[in-house]
Design a protein around this motif. Structure first.
Motif, short mmCIF file in Angstrom:
data_model
loop_
_atom_site.label_atom_id
_atom_site.label_comp_id
_atom_site.label_asym_id
_atom_site.label_seq_id
_atom_site.Cartn_x
_atom_site.Cartn_y
_atom_site.Cartn_z
N ASP A 29 -3.98 34.44 -17.21
CA ASP A 29 -5.10 34.13 -16.32
C ASP A 29 -5.04 32.64 -16.01
N ALA A 30 -4.62 32.30 -14.79
CA ALA A 30 -4.38 30.89 -14.43
C ALA A 30 -5.64 30.02 -14.56
N PRO A 31 -6.81 30.42 -14.07
CA PRO A 31 -7.99 29.57 -14.20
C PRO A 31 -8.36 29.28 -15.66
N ASP A 42 -6.00 24.35 -21.34
CA ASP A 42 -5.17 23.13 -21.35
C ASP A 42 -6.05 21.89 -21.44
N THR A 43 -7.16 21.91 -20.72
CA THR A 43 -8.09 20.78 -20.77
C THR A 43 -8.71 20.64 -22.15
N LEU A 44 -9.09 21.78 -22.75
CA LEU A 44 -9.65 21.75 -24.10
C LEU A 44 -8.63 21.22 -25.11
N ARG A 53 -0.95 28.72 -25.27
CA ARG A 53 -0.91 29.80 -24.31
C ARG A 53 -2.19 30.64 -24.40
N LEU A 54 -2.59 31.21 -23.29
CA LEU A 54 -3.75 32.11 -23.25
C LEU A 54 -3.32 33.44 -22.67
N PRO A 81 -20.67 34.68 -19.53
CA PRO A 81 -20.75 33.45 -18.74
C PRO A 81 -19.68 32.45 -19.17
N ALA A 82 -19.08 31.77 -18.19
CA ALA A 82 -17.97 30.87 -18.46
C ALA A 82 -18.31 29.80 -19.50
#
Length: 424
Positions: free
Chosen positions: A137-139, A145-147, A158-159, A189-190
């Protein structure tokens, strides 16, 4: 070393761990009680040291037994522990009872340990397949990656999105992967899902996966001791608490993580034992602690129920020993034990003793069990040289005897022998 010596060494090590593990469990419980108001990192370290000792103590004993050739004999501590548990007089018959059961003990242990090891391997294979083939899942990969950058993790994380999973889980060390349930990606929720992923980042930052693998190893080897499972469970509880603290500090919003955990609490399915999961430990306790950190301490007191497994072990041991309590061996059997000299190897004169011209006579008392094996030995009179004494005991342990009998029935009996060491 013969197969009998190997089985004896492993068997006595497993038997000894019954009392060793109980001592370690009690000591760990006392330390955790003393640290009840300390930071979870302190309790985590104490529990990890306790579990490490559960591996190191029997491993050291096994190495000494294999090196010293003492695999076929019991020792005073086993007899003492058996006498205490059963409330029975301590006699050498306990060594005979235990020695005769070593083969089934080791066989049962090996079968159960193999089954647990295969379970662990299958779990690792499942994680590997999930990391390689499950949906990307790209988003959310961009978010993770930011975390990772916020947590100072230099490795790529990897996710993968997995259907049928109940909670985000983390596995791997060098190439970590976070498996996220498809239901959470589409339904949570995100901001709340991001809080759960921050918890997983804390596990990766601390290299918790390696510790978890070590826990699985100890659980596989010593699955029969409740102290191992209790200590390992305490490690997991404290580890989740530490990861919560780290994630809450990074997010700056403990309440958001608490809310995410409360949503996750509604989905109580088991997660894989080889990976760290956001729903590990007692979710409600973790939620309360995040919301009221000053008034709620998970380790404030150890639940009295934690001691039930070890009390259960003592009760079962008492029942077993009570029903298996051996009769004291008769001093004068009708027919004494007779050696099969074809089974006895010629004693090896220690090279160092030859070099130093050591000689002497070793007098030994030894018990012949009903199976004809030497169950125990006692040094009656030393030669004056430890190497010669040890060589005599090692040679004797390899002999097979025709057991003593009383009224035609084999009985354990003590007899004596002398080894004369001479360089003539």
């Amino acid at each position: 070393m013969s197969s009998a010596d190997l089985i004896g060494s492993v068997g006595w090590t497993l038997v000894h761990f019954l009392w060793q593990g109980t001592l370690i469990g009690c000591a760990t419980a006392l330390v955790l009680m003393a640290l009840s108001n300390a930071r979870p990192e302190s309790r985590y370290l104490a529990a990890c040291l306790g579990l490490l000792l559960c591996l190191a103590w029997p491993a050291t004993e096994l190495a000494l037994r294999l090196h010293g050739g003492e695999g076929t004999g019991g020792d005073a501590m086993v007899l003492f522990a058996a006498g205490l548990v059963a409330g029975a007089p301590i006699d050498q018959g306990w060594a005979t009872v235990l020695a005769e059961q070593l083969v089934p003990i080791v066989a049962t242990w090996a079968a159960c340990a193999l089954a647990l090891a295969l379970r662990m391997v299958s779990g690792l294979l499942w994680i590997g397949r999930a990391a390689a083939h499950e949906r990307r899942d790209a988003p959310w990969q961009a978010r993770i990656d930011t975390l990772a950058l916020r947590f100072g993790i230099g490795r790529a994380v990897r996710l993968r999105v997995v259907a049928g999973l109940a909670s985000p889980v983390t596995a791997g060390w060098w190439r970590p992967v976070v498996l996220v349930p498809a239901a959470l990606v589409s339904g949570m929720p995100a901001p709340l899902l991001e809080a759960l992923l921050a918890h997983e980042m804390a596990h990766i930052q601390r290299h918790d996966y390696l510790v978890n693998l070590g826990q699985n190893l100890v659980e596989t080897l010593f699955f029969y001791h409740p102290a191992v499972w209790w200590i390992s469970g305490r490690i997991r509880v404290e580890r989740e608490q530490i990861a919560d603290d780290i994630a809450a500090r990074q997010l700056g919003e403990p309440r958001r993580l608490a809310l995410a955990l409360s949503e996750l609490e509604k989905i109580q399915f088991p997660t894989h034992h080889l990976a760290q999961a956001a729903n590990g430990g007692d979710l409600m306790s973790r939620i309360k602690r995040l919301l009221r950190p000053q008034s709620h301490t998970l380790g404030q007191a150890l639940n009295w129920k934690a001691g039930i497994p070890m009390l259960g072990l003592a009760a079962v041991s008492a029942a077993v020993f009570a029903h298996a309590a051996p009769a004291a061996p008769q001093a004068q059997p009708d027919v004494p034990a007779v050696a099969d000299f074809k089974s006895c190897d010629r004693p090896l004169y220690p090279a160092e003793s030859i070099k130093l011209h050591h000689t002497g006579t070793v007098s030994l008392d030894f018990m012949v069990a009903t199976n004809g094996k030497v169950a125990d030995t006692r040094l009656k009179k030393s030669s004056g040289h430890a190497a010669l004494d040890d060589a005599a005991q090692t040679a004797l342990a390899k002999c097979t005897f025709k057991p003593a009998t009383t009224k035609g029935k084999p009985v354990p009996a003590w007899t004596a022998v002398q080894y004369v060491w001479s360089l003539d």
